[in-house]
Design an enzyme around this catalytic site. Structure first.
Site, PDB file in Angstrom:
ATOM      1  N   ASP A 246      -1.898   9.566  18.500  1.00  0.00           N
ATOM      2  CA  ASP A 246      -1.379  10.929  18.450  1.00  0.00           C
ATOM      3  C   ASP A 246      -2.207  11.863  19.325  1.00  0.00           C
ATOM      4  OD1 ASP A 246      -3.416  10.355  16.719  1.00  0.00           O
ATOM      5  OD2 ASP A 246      -2.542  11.321  14.972  1.00  0.00           O
TER       6      ASP A 246
ATOM      7  N   LYS B 157       0.825  -1.219   0.000  1.00  0.00           N
ATOM      8  CA  LYS B 157       0.000   0.000   0.000  1.00  0.00           C
ATOM      9  C   LYS B 157       0.853   1.261   0.000  1.00  0.00           C
ATOM     10  CE  LYS B 157      -4.115  -1.663   2.356  1.00  0.00           C
ATOM     11  NZ  LYS B 157      -4.120  -2.148   3.733  1.00  0.00           N
ATOM     12  N   GLU B 158       2.072   1.137   0.510  1.00  0.00           N
ATOM     13  CA  GLU B 158       2.944   2.314   0.597  1.00  0.00           C
ATOM     14  C   GLU B 158       4.174   2.024  -0.260  1.00  0.00           C
ATOM     15  OE1 GLU B 158       1.645   3.190   5.235  1.00  0.00           O
ATOM     16  OE2 GLU B 158       3.378   1.937   4.848  1.00  0.00           O
TER      17      GLU B 158
ATOM     18  N   ASP C 193       7.765  -1.527   9.535  1.00  0.00           N
ATOM     19  CA  ASP C 193       6.991  -2.574  10.209  1.00  0.00           C
ATOM     20  C   ASP C 193       6.698  -3.752   9.288  1.00  0.00           C
ATOM     21  OD1 ASP C 193       6.857  -1.835  12.776  1.00  0.00           O
ATOM     22  OD2 ASP C 193       4.821  -1.031  12.731  1.00  0.00           O
TER      23      ASP C 193
ATOM     24  N   LYS D 220       1.465   1.818  14.942  1.00  0.00           N
ATOM     25  CA  LYS D 220       2.447   2.887  14.767  1.00  0.00           C
ATOM     26  C   LYS D 220       3.047   3.353  16.104  1.00  0.00           C
ATOM     27  CE  LYS D 220       2.698   7.592  13.126  1.00  0.00           C
ATOM     28  NZ  LYS D 220       1.847   8.743  12.764  1.00  0.00           N
TER      29      LYS D 220
ATOM     30  N   ASP E 104       4.784  10.593   8.646  1.00  0.00           N
ATOM     31  CA  ASP E 104       4.254   9.376   8.026  1.00  0.00           C
ATOM     32  C   ASP E 104       4.994   9.193   6.705  1.00  0.00           C
ATOM     33  OD1 ASP E 104       2.461   9.015  10.016  1.00  0.00           O
ATOM     34  OD2 ASP E 104       0.705   9.694   8.897  1.00  0.00           O
TER      35      ASP E 104
END
Ligand code: UPG
Ligand code: MN
Length: 576
Positions: free
Chosen positions: A444, A108-109, A138, A267, A291
């Site tokens: 966060d 996805k990234e 990760d 995260k 990110d």
């Protein structure tokens, strides 16, 4: 000697303050009338409208009024800020910064996007020996590690180019896709150089994408720790100008150990591993959190943030400087409000006028110390775990460059391995009192809230040129998944023992508790009103039942035309 000129100024927008407060007053009066009308109907002896209907609408209106009231805190004292980075002390007096970039899913990234974020962070306008870039992977993917080596190799061309020509768009992908990127130089030497760097970039891109095609993604749920300080030497065929052989920021790849039987805390868990690992390598007093889908779009953000962190008047209590999240992939219709305008254009500025905005996951410069609990009275090993090297780092001020490729000693390699293992946090206070907190999936917001409760402050800076640019969700499916995650994370906080409306007021101002209350309760409190008001009035209309008597509606419209509109606007603001 301190410069007599301020490093930053804060402007209170007095006109907005007056208008907002007057508007709130008028709106309160209108709500008062409405409540009076609903309540008095309940006391009547004969009623034409079924009571359940009336109660549902009344409850919806009360809930909406309550959440509206909480939201007034944002508009109480909005401020904006200006910084003067040219007044900062010389480079050798600037504090060091560790950049934390997180990635989790190589599918996805895509690696090339992540590497662009890494490169943009390496190219920040900050002394290189004071900049350390850590990537947490990760996914534990060999593709990402390979991408880092390629990125390091390309950085040796990219960084000197950015520095020599003062390039503003320091993310190479964005720079080479801009039509007229910095071409005002017009000079032929620049154009030749740019062409050469572009070729290098294309080669880099090709190597990274080829590795994706040929390589394996790796097992993201079950893998051991890999920590590597990335240093690439030049191949024989590559020559680089002597003048460009500059130092580079330290670049570290961290893939923490993950095992299916151990909670990894997403995260937040990854960031805590980075905190520990960087603590024994560079231990910089400030951290930039990013990110992987949000690149640095301007080299000056670090210096801008330092205008607050280095101001002796506020620095002792300042935990973080937050920049807004801005996005490069939103079209002009933006039908899902992917820009989150209410948060980044209204709410955070309002909170900045109180004790500071919410920690927003990415684009913040945070003081390391604020993430460590007050450790003066505690048994350190119970709090921070068994690593003596880490415990020593708590007391020690920043140790410059104690690690580079060659002398990333065996001891340090072993120690970082322990710190990144999945059992390290057992029976410690990581995630409960130290580091990023695990209580909520909106880690966060929750971490920022607890920092504010402990008396730390934050500031919000929105320069004209976006300092960071990210990728926003643009389709309904992703948006619903993200919305559900945020909604449940926020509600978690609201319903826990840390409920901002109960836990907050004795620890922070009432107005700030109201802001956090609004944030953590709005997903829950909007539920009932949304369903009721989206169905009941329409059904009533079809059946000739009048929920709002004509005389009342007309009076309201005459006396408070704005209020009637804004009450309707309130719901459409949240739900587009
Ligand atoms: O197990 C995980 C899951 C996610 N991430 C990283 O965390 C970041 C944010 O995750 P993403 O799935 O993209 O969430 P978003 O909804 O886009 O993120 C927003 O919401 C999060 C809180 O829910 C904040 O942490 C983010 O900063 C904020 O941008 C990404 O870089 C991920 O790679 C990890 O490192 N490990
Ligand atoms: Mn994201």
């Amino acid at each position: 000697m301190d410069s007599p000129l301020p490093l930053h100024v804060c402007h209170v927008n007095n006109l907005s303050v007056i208008i907002n407060r007057l508007h709130a007053l008028l709106h309160c009066i209108a709500i008062g009338f409405l409540i009076y009308y609903r309540a008095s109907y309940l006391l009547q002896e004969t009623r034409a409208i079924p009571i359940i209907l009336w109660l549902l609408v009344f409850a919806s209106e009360l809930l909406l009024s309550f959440i509206w009231l909480l939201g007034r805190a944002y508009l109480w004292r909005p401020v904006s800020r200006t910084v003067f980075p040219e007044r900062l002390p010389e480079d050798d007096k600037l504090p060091a910064i560790d950049v934390f970039i997180c990635t989790a899913d190589p599918e996805k990234e895509p690696a090339i996007g992540v590497m662009n974020t890494v490169l943009s962070a390496m190219a920040l306008d900050y002394p290189v020996d004071k900049l350390h870039v850590y990537l947490s992977d990760d996914g534990g993917s060999p593709i990402t590690l390979h991408g880092m080596r390629e990125a390091c190799r390309f950085a040796k061309w990219w960084l000197p180019f950015c520095r020599r020509y003062g390039i503003k768009t320091i993310c190479p992908q964005a720079y080479f896709s801009e039509a007229d990127s910095d071409d005002y130089f017009g000079d032929s030497e620049f154009m030749v150089e740019k062409k050469k760097i572009k070729e290098k970039y294309e080669m880099f891109e090709e190597h990274v994408t080829k590795a994706v095609e040929d390589g394996e993604y790796g097992n993201s749920q079950n893998h051991s720790t890999i920590i590597e300080i990335i240093q690439e030497t030049f191949g024989e065929s590559e020559t680089i100008r002597q003048a460009d052989l500059v130092e580079m920021p330290l670049l570290v790849y961290v893939s923490r150990e993950k095992r299916p039987e151990h909670l990894h805390h997403f995260k937040a868990g990854a960031l805590n591993v980075l905190l520990r690992v960087s603590g024994v390598i560079s231990n910089s007093p400030y951290i930039l959190g990013l990110d992987c889908d949000m690149y640095c779009n301007d080299p000056t953000s670090a210096r801008q943030a330092m205008c607050f962190h280095l101001d002796p008047k506020i620095s002792s209590s300042l935990a973080f400087v937050q920049f807004p999240q801005k996005f490069h992939n939103i079209n002009k219709y933006d039908i899902y409000d992917g820009r989150f305008r209410s948060a980044y254009c209204v709410q955070w500025q309002g909170m900045d006028g109180l004790k500071g905005p919410v920690l927003s996951g990415t684009g913040y410069y945070i003081k390391r110390e604020s993430l460590y609990a007050d450790f003066t009275h505690t048994e350190l090993k119970d709090t921070f775990g068994k690593s003596n090297v880490l415990i020593n780092s708590l007391h020690q001020s920043y140790k410059q460059n104690n690690a580079n490729g060659e002398n990333f000693s065996n001891v340090l390699q072993e120690e970082t391995g322990v710190l990144a293992s999945c059992s390290y946090e057992h029976q410690t206070k990581w995630g409960e009192e130290v580091g990023i907190l695990y209580q909520s999936v909106s880690e966060d917001l929750f971490t920022g809230f607890i920092l504010h409760c402990k008396g730390w402050t934050s500031t919000y800076l929105t320069p004209f040129r976006p300092q960071f640019l990210g990728t926003s969700t643009t389709n309904l499916n992703d948006l619903l998944i993200q919305g559900t995650r945020w909604g449940s994370g926020l509600t978690d906080v609201g319903l826990s023992r840390f409920c901002p409306l109960l836990y907050g007021p004795s620890r922070m101002s009432l107005l700030q508790s109201m802001c956090y209350g609004e944030l953590s309760f709005f997903p829950l409190l909007y539920c009932l009103p949304l369903w009721c008001l989206a169905t009941l009035p329409q059904l009533c209309l079809l059946n000739g039942i009048s929920l709002y008597p004509e005389r009342f509606v007309n009076t309201c419209k005459r006396s408070f035309p704005l209020e009637v509109q804004s009450m309707h606007g309130e719901m459409s603001r949240e739900f587009g």
